[in-house]
Design a protein around this motif. Structure first.
Motif, PDB file in Angstrom:
ATOM      1  N   GLN A   1       0.859  -1.191   0.000  1.00  0.00           N
ATOM      2  CA  GLN A   1       0.000   0.000   0.000  1.00  0.00           C
ATOM      3  C   GLN A   1       0.894   1.239   0.000  1.00  0.00           C
ATOM      4  OE1 GLN A   1      -2.047  -0.678   3.678  1.00  0.00           O
ATOM      5  NE2 GLN A   1      -3.324  -2.325   2.846  1.00  0.00           N
TER       6      GLN A   1
ATOM      7  N   GLN B   1       1.507   4.115  -1.727  1.00  0.00           N
ATOM      8  CA  GLN B   1       1.110   5.522  -1.736  1.00  0.00           C
ATOM      9  C   GLN B   1       0.390   5.916  -0.447  1.00  0.00           C
ATOM     10  OE1 GLN B   1       2.165   7.824  -3.851  1.00  0.00           O
ATOM     11  NE2 GLN B   1       3.347   6.124  -4.727  1.00  0.00           N
ATOM     12  N   GLN B   2      -0.419   5.020   0.079  1.00  0.00           N
ATOM     13  CA  GLN B   2      -1.088   5.299   1.356  1.00  0.00           C
ATOM     14  C   GLN B   2      -0.054   5.440   2.469  1.00  0.00           C
ATOM     15  OE1 GLN B   2      -4.163   2.508   2.594  1.00  0.00           O
ATOM     16  NE2 GLN B   2      -3.748   2.938   4.748  1.00  0.00           N
ATOM     17  N   GLN B   3       0.947   4.561   2.465  1.00  0.00           N
ATOM     18  CA  GLN B   3       1.978   4.613   3.496  1.00  0.00           C
ATOM     19  C   GLN B   3       2.845   5.868   3.364  1.00  0.00           C
ATOM     20  OE1 GLN B   3       2.308   2.658   6.149  1.00  0.00           O
ATOM     21  NE2 GLN B   3       0.444   1.575   5.522  1.00  0.00           N
TER      22      GLN B   3
ATOM     23  N   ARG C   1       1.718   8.742   2.290  1.00  0.00           N
ATOM     24  CA  ARG C   1       0.883   9.809   2.850  1.00  0.00           C
ATOM     25  C   ARG C   1       0.912   9.787   4.377  1.00  0.00           C
ATOM     26  NH1 ARG C   1      -2.527   8.182  -1.482  1.00  0.00           N
ATOM     27  NH2 ARG C   1      -3.749   6.863  -0.073  1.00  0.00           N
ATOM     28  N   GLU C   2       0.812   8.592   4.945  1.00  0.00           N
ATOM     29  CA  GLU C   2       0.838   8.481   6.408  1.00  0.00           C
ATOM     30  C   GLU C   2       2.205   8.870   6.961  1.00  0.00           C
ATOM     31  OE1 GLU C   2      -0.542   4.671   7.681  1.00  0.00           O
ATOM     32  OE2 GLU C   2      -2.508   4.879   6.695  1.00  0.00           O
TER      33      GLU C   2
END
Length: 254
Positions: free
Chosen positions: A40, A42-44, A46-47
């Protein structure tokens, strides 16, 4: 590169923030060492950006993935998965503006012979680094017993961004060679250092002075190197991180 000190992301979130604030260090994130997180990406990323804001926007170093991976694998599928995982972490480093990425050598002495190991590792790293530039990539010793083949990889990798990371705690408990010998032999190729202590028998990730590592002599030897280094403290408590940071600041950042 100027000298930078980082703390490994091994503390609870609130303690991590306090340690970063108290020491003025950067963060070595382990987020992208977890393969599930790379699924994941791109989500990571962002986070990770949100975490960096929470921590006060410290300088960033990334720790690459390593579990079940092997750059020199004789199995082409395993090698390709390793390449894909390493590339994903590097992509995160580019997007997050990281100061560098450290990857384990993934050497398992009980399984792999040292003969030919350095050559296969160098082939992997030369392929991995093709077309990449601007972010230092460091190979770290973990279970590695032998220095010569570890250093030989650096001799054979033909890329200016590649160098070695000597983990002094790992060298102390996993190799019969002294940590001073690791530093001396790896010295010409050394760019990053992982700092923690142990009793010489098992990997404990203690603060300096809480094990039996001859850290004063080791830090003196590291200070003799002509190149600038980056440093990551890998303690598991707030106290260990802060005490070790104070030692480094006094000894290595006068």
């Amino acid at each position: 590169m100027k000298k930078m000190m980082f703390l490994s992301e091994l503390l609870e979130r609130n303690e991590m923030k306090r340690a970063l604030q108290d020491t003025g260090a950067g963060l070595e994130s382990i987020r992208f060492a977890v393969s599930d997180n790379l699924d994941q990406l791109q989500q990571q990323i962002r986070e990770a950006k949100e975490d960096l804001k929470y921590y006060g926007d410290p300088a960033l170093y990334l720790h690459g993935p390593f579990l079940d991976l092997n750059p020199m694998s004789y199995d082409s599928a395993v090698r390709q998965v390793t390449m894909d995982r390493f590339n994903a972490c590097y992509e995160a480093a580019v997007e997050l503006g990281a100061e560098g990425v450290v990857y384990h050598s993934c050497m398992i002495p009980q399984i792999y012979f040292t003969e030919g190991w350095a050559e296969r590792m160098a082939e992997f790293w030369n392929e991995f680094l093709e077309g990449k530039s601007g972010i230092p990539v460091r190979m770290e010793n973990v279970l590695d017993r032998e220095i010569h083949c570890f250093v030989e990889v650096a001799r054979e990798v033909k890329h200016p961004d590649f160098g070695l990371c000597v983990d002094i705690g790992h060298a102390h408990c996993y190799s019969e060679y002294s940590v001073l010998e690791w530093v001396r032999q790896a010295g010409p190729f050394l760019g990053h250092v992982h700092i923690h202590d142990n009793n010489g028998v098992k990997d404990q990730h203690l603060g300096l002075g809480r094990g039996n590592l001859p850290y004063r002599e080791i830090l003196t030897e590291l200070q003799r190197l002509p190149q600038s280094l980056t440093w990551t403290i890998e303690g598991q408590t707030l106290e260990d991180d802060c005490e070790t940071a104070a030692i480094l600041q006094q000894k290595c950042f006068p």
